[in-house]
Motif scaffolding. Sequence first.
Motif, PDB file in Angstrom:
ATOM      1  N   ASP A  83       7.156  26.816   7.858  1.00 25.42           N
ATOM      2  CA  ASP A  83       6.033  26.438   8.719  1.00 25.42           C
ATOM      3  C   ASP A  83       5.285  25.225   8.163  1.00 25.42           C
ATOM      4  O   ASP A  83       4.365  24.731   8.801  1.00 25.42           O
ATOM      5  CB  ASP A  83       5.078  27.613   8.918  1.00 25.42           C
TER       6      ASP A  83
ATOM      7  N   ASN B  20       3.090  25.005   6.172  1.00 27.85           N
ATOM      8  CA  ASN B  20       1.691  25.271   5.841  1.00 27.85           C
ATOM      9  C   ASN B  20       1.522  25.858   4.454  1.00 27.85           C
ATOM     10  O   ASN B  20       0.421  25.977   3.948  1.00 27.85           O
ATOM     11  CB  ASN B  20       1.070  26.240   6.853  1.00 27.85           C
TER      12      ASN B  20
ATOM     13  N   GLU C 236      -3.979  21.193   9.273  1.00 27.32           N
ATOM     14  CA  GLU C 236      -3.631  20.968  10.682  1.00 27.32           C
ATOM     15  C   GLU C 236      -4.763  21.358  11.642  1.00 27.32           C
ATOM     16  O   GLU C 236      -4.679  21.085  12.848  1.00 27.32           O
ATOM     17  CB  GLU C 236      -2.365  21.749  11.047  1.00 27.32           C
ATOM     18  N   HIS C 237      -5.816  22.013  11.108  1.00 24.41           N
ATOM     19  CA  HIS C 237      -6.942  22.392  11.959  1.00 24.41           C
ATOM     20  C   HIS C 237      -8.107  21.424  11.863  1.00 24.41           C
ATOM     21  O   HIS C 237      -9.206  21.718  12.325  1.00 24.41           O
ATOM     22  CB  HIS C 237      -7.406  23.812  11.631  1.00 24.41           C
TER      23      HIS C 237
ATOM     24  N   PRO D  43     -10.739  16.585  14.596  1.00 25.01           N
ATOM     25  CA  PRO D  43      -9.501  17.361  14.694  1.00 25.01           C
ATOM     26  C   PRO D  43      -8.371  16.647  13.970  1.00 25.01           C
ATOM     27  O   PRO D  43      -8.444  15.445  13.727  1.00 25.01           O
ATOM     28  CB  PRO D  43      -9.218  17.382  16.192  1.00 25.01           C
TER      29      PRO D  43
ATOM     30  N   PRO E  90      -2.644  16.613  17.140  1.00 28.98           N
ATOM     31  CA  PRO E  90      -1.493  17.501  17.328  1.00 28.98           C
ATOM     32  C   PRO E  90      -0.205  16.670  17.345  1.00 28.98           C
ATOM     33  O   PRO E  90      -0.084  15.749  18.134  1.00 28.98           O
ATOM     34  CB  PRO E  90      -1.745  18.135  18.701  1.00 28.98           C
ATOM     35  N   LEU E  91       0.708  16.981  16.452  1.00 29.34           N
ATOM     36  CA  LEU E  91       1.924  16.184  16.282  1.00 29.34           C
ATOM     37  C   LEU E  91       3.157  16.963  16.717  1.00 29.34           C
ATOM     38  O   LEU E  91       3.218  18.178  16.547  1.00 29.34           O
ATOM     39  CB  LEU E  91       2.088  15.796  14.807  1.00 29.34           C
ATOM     40  N   GLU E  92       4.124  16.226  17.242  1.00 36.20           N
ATOM     41  CA  GLU E  92       5.387  16.888  17.587  1.00 36.20           C
ATOM     42  C   GLU E  92       6.137  17.338  16.344  1.00 36.20           C
ATOM     43  O   GLU E  92       6.759  18.380  16.315  1.00 36.20           O
ATOM     44  CB  GLU E  92       6.282  15.922  18.381  1.00 36.20           C
ATOM     45  N   GLU E  93       6.086  16.490  15.317  1.00 37.96           N
ATOM     46  CA  GLU E  93       6.830  16.779  14.096  1.00 37.96           C
ATOM     47  C   GLU E  93       5.931  16.560  12.897  1.00 37.96           C
ATOM     48  O   GLU E  93       5.280  15.524  12.803  1.00 37.96           O
ATOM     49  CB  GLU E  93       7.996  15.786  13.920  1.00 37.96           C
TER      50      GLU E  93
ATOM     51  N   PHE F 120      -7.284   9.622  19.194  1.00 42.49           N
ATOM     52  CA  PHE F 120      -8.344  10.510  18.703  1.00 42.49           C
ATOM     53  C   PHE F 120      -9.517  10.549  19.680  1.00 42.49           C
ATOM     54  O   PHE F 120     -10.103  11.602  19.907  1.00 42.49           O
ATOM     55  CB  PHE F 120      -8.831  10.061  17.315  1.00 42.49           C
TER      56      PHE F 120
ATOM     57  N   LEU G  38      -8.522  12.562  22.653  1.00 45.54           N
ATOM     58  CA  LEU G  38      -8.365  13.970  22.281  1.00 45.54           C
ATOM     59  C   LEU G  38      -9.690  14.732  22.276  1.00 45.54           C
ATOM     60  O   LEU G  38      -9.721  15.938  22.526  1.00 45.54           O
ATOM     61  CB  LEU G  38      -7.741  14.038  20.879  1.00 45.54           C
TER      62      LEU G  38
END
Lengths: 308, 308
Positions: free
Chosen positions: B90, B92, B208-209, B223, B226-229, B297, B300
Motif C-alpha cells: 500500500d 503507506n 497522502e491525507h 490536501p 490525489p494521484l493515479e500512481e 491544487f 481541488l
Amino acid sequence: MSKLLIVGTVAFDAIETPFGKTDKILGGSASYISLAASQFGVKSGIVSVVGGDFPKEYLAKLNERDINTDAVEIIEDGKTFFWSGKYHNDLNSRDTLITDLNVLADFKPVVSEKFKNAEFLLLGNLHPAVQMDVINQLNSKPKLIALDTMNFWMDNALEDLMKVIAKIDVITINDEEARQLSGEYSLVKAAQKIHKMGPEYVVIKKGEHGALLFHEENVFFAPALPLEEVFDPTGAGDTFAGGFIGHLAKTEDISFENMKRAVIAGSNLASFCVEKFGTERMEDLSSDEIQKRLLQFKLLTQFEIEIN
Amino acid sequence: MSKLLIVGTVAFDAIETPFGKTDKILGGSASYISLAASQFGVKSGIVSVVGGDFPKEYLAKLNERDINTDAVEIIEDGKTFFWSGKYHNDLNSRDTLITDLNVLADFKPVVSEKFKNAEFLLLGNLHPAVQMDVINQLNSKPKLIALDTMNFWMDNALEDLMKVIAKIDVITINDEEARQLSGEYSLVKAAQKIHKMGPEYVVIKKGEHGALLFHEENVFFAPALPLEEVFDPTGAGDTFAGGFIGHLAKTEDISFENMKRAVIAGSNLASFCVEKFGTERMEDLSSDEIQKRLLQFKLLTQFEIEIN
C-alpha cells in the motif's frame, strides 16, 4: 409531495465510546440522513420499517422537522433493527457487538403515491435489492439518485449491488470500500473504475481525512474540520450524505460546481454530528451555528496564490 | 552569502517498492530539502557530512542548482550514511532494512562564515543536539527557523529535542509523531501543546491525507493531490519541508497568509517527488509543470459558497 425521498434504516443503536455509553437510542441511516437534510428546509419522506417497540416520540421528532414518516411501516408484533457497537480509544475503529436485523430481515419497501415523483432520491445503506425495488416503484426517473452502501453488500450481494449502481447518478462510499469495489488501491483509479459501473459522480468518504468528489476529469476535496474532541462518530457518514443531498435538493442545481458546495455542506454537518452521542447534536443544531462553521471551512481551505 | 541554510543528512538510499528496486542512490533529508528549495531560485547551502565513498557527481548535481555544498564535510576514510527500506504494497508503511550511520555517528556540524547570517534556517531530521549546535553557531537569529524531526529522537533524545524545539519558529512533524510528542490524540490539541513548547507555527504532515498548519487560533489545511500512481514515497516529507521553506525564503514574507501558500507549495512539490524513485523526479522537474499543478491544487480545494 416530498421533494426528497430517503430510503434507509430507522433503528435502535446502543453505542459505547471512551467517553460513555448509551442505552437504545434513535439510530439508523434514514434517521441521520433525514435530520441532516432537514437543515436545508427541504420536505422529505422516509421509506423504512420498524417494530412495535419503536417509540412514537422518535417518529414525532422527525415529523416536527418536516420529515414525513407515513411510509415507515410499523410491524406491531416485530422488533426494530438493533445495532450495538463499541469504539476503540482512537475512535477510528469499532467492534460491532450486536446486529439484530429483526423486522429489516423481510423488509419489502412500499413507496406511497406521494413519494413516487420525488425529484431527489437518496438510497441509504440497505440491501441493494431493496434499493433497486424503490427505484422501480417510482413514476419517473428523479433528477438525481444518490446511493450509499458498504462492504457488507460487496461481500454478500455483489450482483444486486452492481445492478443498482448501474442505475444511479452519485455513489457515496468510504475509501476502503472504494478499493474493495474497484480492486484499485489508488482512489483516483478506483473512482475511474466505479464511474464506469454507472454513477457519473463518485464521492469517496475518508472519515477524519475528508471526502473526495470525482466527476469526469475533475476532482474536488472537502476536508473534515479538525476538531478538538470527537465524541461519537456514529452516523457521520449518513449525516454527510444527508447534508449533501439536502443542499442539492434545496438548490435544485446538480452542476459540478454546486456539488462541490454540497460536499462542503455535508462535511460541515458531519462535523457537528460527532460532537454528541447519536443524533443528539443534529437535533439541537441551529442555522447560525451551521453558517459560522461554513466560514471555518472557507478559512481552512481557501488561499490566494499567483500562478504564472 | 546563502539566504537559506539547510542542515540534514546527505546519504545513500537503497529503496524497494512494489514497482522496483534501486541500488545505492542519492538520498538524505538535506538532498531532498535543497532540491525542493532550489525550485524557488533561492541560493542555499547545506551543512552535512559524507564519506570518501560519496560520488563527487552527486554533489555536482546539487551545485548545478545553486546549492552550496562547501560545508558538506568529506571524511575520506569514512563511509556515507546508508539507509535501506522496503515499502509494503500500500506504500503507506515500510520496513527499514539497514541503517548504517557511518560518518553521521560522530558528526559535529561546522557552519562556515558565509552561512552564519542566513535569513532562513531549515533543520532537517538529525540528532537534536546537532540541530542545536547549528543554531548556536549563527551570528544572529535568522528571520525564520524551521525544524523537522521524527519519533526516533522522541524515544532516544527527548531532552535535547525539547531544548531545540524551544528555539524554533516552525516545526514540521507527522501526525503520529505529533501525537507522541504531545500525548494528545486530537491533532488540534496536539498542535496547541506543541505550540506551548516553543514554535509559533506547527505543521502536521499526514502523508497522502495532506498537511495542517496551525498558528494561534488559525488552522489551514493543504490536501495531498490525489494521484493515479505513487511510485516511491521516500523523501516526500523532506520535499514538502524544502518547498515550504523555499517559498518563504523566496518571498521573504513570514505572515500566516504566506505560510498557507508555502504549505501548498510544499504539497505541490511532494506530489512530484513520489512519481519516481528517490530524487529523480525532483531533478527533471520544470517550472512549467509546477505551475500547472498549482492550478490543480486550486481546482481541488477552492469553492464559492454563500454564508449568511
